[in-house]
Design a protein around this motif. Structure first.
Motif, PDB file in Angstrom:
ATOM      1  N   GLN A   1      40.974  48.515  35.170  1.00 59.84           N
ATOM      2  CA  GLN A   1      40.681  47.491  36.176  1.00 59.84           C
ATOM      3  C   GLN A   1      40.353  48.106  37.530  1.00 59.84           C
ATOM      4  O   GLN A   1      39.484  47.619  38.260  1.00 59.84           O
ATOM      5  N   LEU A   2      41.038  49.192  37.873  1.00 56.42           N
ATOM      6  CA  LEU A   2      40.756  49.859  39.137  1.00 56.42           C
ATOM      7  C   LEU A   2      39.415  50.593  39.100  1.00 56.42           C
ATOM      8  O   LEU A   2      38.667  50.590  40.080  1.00 56.42           O
ATOM      9  N   ARG A   3      39.111  51.208  37.985  1.00 59.32           N
ATOM     10  CA  ARG A   3      37.864  51.978  37.874  1.00 59.32           C
ATOM     11  C   ARG A   3      36.642  51.062  37.821  1.00 59.32           C
ATOM     12  O   ARG A   3      35.589  51.388  38.390  1.00 59.32           O
ATOM     13  N   ARG A   4      36.789  49.934  37.134  1.00 59.62           N
ATOM     14  CA  ARG A   4      35.666  48.995  36.992  1.00 59.62           C
ATOM     15  C   ARG A   4      36.189  47.586  37.250  1.00 59.62           C
ATOM     16  O   ARG A   4      36.413  46.811  36.315  1.00 59.62           O
ATOM     17  N   PRO A   5      36.392  47.231  38.513  1.00 57.33           N
ATOM     18  CA  PRO A   5      36.985  45.925  38.821  1.00 57.33           C
ATOM     19  C   PRO A   5      36.145  44.785  38.257  1.00 57.33           C
ATOM     20  O   PRO A   5      34.940  44.706  38.540  1.00 57.33           O
ATOM     21  N   PRO A   6      36.743  43.918  37.449  1.00 55.23           N
ATOM     22  CA  PRO A   6      35.996  42.736  36.996  1.00 55.23           C
ATOM     23  C   PRO A   6      35.660  41.854  38.192  1.00 55.23           C
ATOM     24  O   PRO A   6      36.259  41.989  39.274  1.00 55.23           O
ATOM     25  N   GLY A   7      34.695  40.963  38.003  1.00 49.61           N
ATOM     26  CA  GLY A   7      34.190  40.154  39.104  1.00 49.61           C
ATOM     27  C   GLY A   7      35.249  39.508  39.982  1.00 49.61           C
ATOM     28  O   GLY A   7      35.220  39.682  41.217  1.00 49.61           O
ATOM     29  N   PRO A   8      36.202  38.770  39.403  1.00 45.67           N
ATOM     30  CA  PRO A   8      37.218  38.117  40.247  1.00 45.67           C
ATOM     31  C   PRO A   8      38.066  39.111  41.035  1.00 45.67           C
ATOM     32  O   PRO A   8      38.442  38.837  42.177  1.00 45.67           O
ATOM     33  N   LEU A   9      38.353  40.280  40.449  1.00 45.72           N
ATOM     34  CA  LEU A   9      39.148  41.273  41.167  1.00 45.72           C
ATOM     35  C   LEU A   9      38.330  41.888  42.299  1.00 45.72           C
ATOM     36  O   LEU A   9      38.833  42.067  43.421  1.00 45.72           O
ATOM     37  N   ALA A  10      37.067  42.206  42.022  1.00 43.31           N
ATOM     38  CA  ALA A  10      36.200  42.741  43.078  1.00 43.31           C
ATOM     39  C   ALA A  10      36.090  41.745  44.229  1.00 43.31           C
ATOM     40  O   ALA A  10      36.112  42.131  45.414  1.00 43.31           O
TER      41      ALA A  10
END
Length: 412
Positions: free
Chosen positions: A83-92
């Motif tokens: 999740q940190l390396r490739r944040p999904p849309g809502p996290l980004a």
């Protein structure tokens, strides 16, 4: 009973407060005037928020990672790292909501090897080489090379499995063989791939299970003794350690799976035994420092006779270090010390090299506490007094064991 426990507890809180002030001073040049985002295991950590603000942060926000219903700590951390390396849309979007200019710095705890999140620098992250030290196939440089009692062996084919079975025979005759899997994609964590084999048929049964997601196994002799853990910090030319703590480790009689439930302590060893185990941990810390690592660490092993046999070293803030924070009356955060040692090792060493070892010795003499991370504390015997009694430890092990588990130190 430790008659100095109450004095040690008060002294630990005093030293913890002093060290915390020094840590904030070392941290200040990194974050003064900048926004800080706490996430992953550091999100909503109030002591860390306070420390960052006192160090001059312009603002401190928390962004929680998406809910993760992982079945194990290993799976939980594997998902968080992705999740940190490739944040999904809502996290980004959540990161952008608190930092639209993407100028903030991020602190995501001690475990991560992710050095940036959408262009924002991650403070205190581990290098790829330091992260790799978590894996059993990289630990020989820290705990010592292979010998007749432990070796790393490839698995995944019938021929390889026959080799493992042959190598396991003398270990089984001496009391048991421990098979520790080395997964393909992510380090084994929380005893996720560790089994005790008492017979050749156990080995034959376990190898296909491990081969589903492991490329190698660390094959070692089963050490009968007292499982215990130390926590510490390592700088460029010094180290310190807190402990030992009883490691609440059990073996499942049916599957052979070894499970770690938590820790209790510190435990007061006799002077000779304590000196020997501390010397072993110091040697391990020196080897860890030689790899270039700076920061927190944990050491797991077994006291067998007069020897402390080290099983693994974790170069990070481990779950049990929250107990160390508790013993210090929450005056000092292990993550804060770890962060400044990683980011500013020289300055942190000047600040800590005298007081932190004294603090560690004082904590090791403090009244005991209990930390459970696998399961509930409901039904466990209450912890009272200034030292752990043998009777209390026995009742605790019995309460945790239930019907199918056996304390590792009592396994036959």
């Amino acid at each position: 009973m430790n008659p100095n426990a109450a004095v040690a507890s008060g002294r630990a809180a005093e030293l913890g407060h002093k060290l915390r002030r020094k840590a904030v001073q070392v941290l200040a040049p990194l974050i003064a005037g900048r926004s800080v985002i706490l996430t992953a295991g550091a999100a909503r950590n109030r002591p860390l928020e306070r420390a960052f603000r006192e160090a001059g942060a312009q603002g401190v926000s928390s962004v929680a990672l998406p809910a993760n219903r992982a079945a194990s700590i290993r799976q939980l951390l594997m998902v968080q790292e992705e999740q940190l390396r490739r944040p999904p849309g809502p996290l980004a979007a959540a990161f952008d909501a608190v930092d639209p200019a993407r100028q903030a710095v991020i602190y995501a705890g001690s475990f991560t090897a992710c050095d940036q999140v959408d262009g924002r620098r991650v403070l205190g992250s581990r290098s790829a080489a330091q992260f790799a030290l978590e894996s059993k196939d990289h630990q020989a440089a820290i705990i010592g090379p292979d010998d007749s009692t432990k070796r790393l062996v490839a698995i995944g084919t019938d021929e390889r499995h026959r080799t493992v079975e042959l190598l396991a025979e003398p270990l089984i005759r001496s009391g048991g063989a421990v098979l520790s899997g080395v997964p393909y994609d992510f380090p084994a964590l929380g005893a996720s791939h560790i089994y005790l084999a008492r017979s050749a048929s156990d080995v034959a049964r376990l190898l296909p299970v491990l081969a589903t997601d492991c490329r190698q196994v660390r094959l070692s002799r089963f050490n009968r003794g007292w499982p215990c853990t130390y926590y510490g910090f390592v700088g460029p030319s010094w180290s310190c350690q807190v402990g030992p703590f009883e490691a609440l480790v059990f073996v499942d009689r049916r599957s052979g799976r070894i499970r770690a439930f938590g820790i209790a302590g510190p435990v007061q060893l006799d002077p000779a035994g304590g000196e020997g185990t501390r010397a072993t941990v110091s040697r391990v810390a020196s080897r860890l420092a030689a790899t270039g690592y700076r920061g927190a660490f944990g050491v797991d092993g077994v006291v067998e006779g007069a020897e402390y046999v080290v099983h693994e070293v974790n170069p990070r803030v481990c779950a049990g270090m929250s107990l160390v924070n508790e013993l210090a009356a929450h005056e000092l955060s292990g993550m804060l010390i770890d962060l400044v040692l990683r980011e500013r090792p020289h300055e942190a060493s000047v600040a800590f090299s005298t007081d932190l070892p004294v603090f560690a010795v004082t904590l090791s003499q403090s009244p005991p506490a209990l930390r459970i991370w696998d399961g509930s504390t409901a039904g466990l015997p209450p912890l009272t007094g200034a030292a752990l009694s043998a009777a209390w430890l026995t009742s605790l092990r019995q309460a945790l064991a239930g019907g199918t588990l056996q304390p590792l130190g009592e396994a036959e």
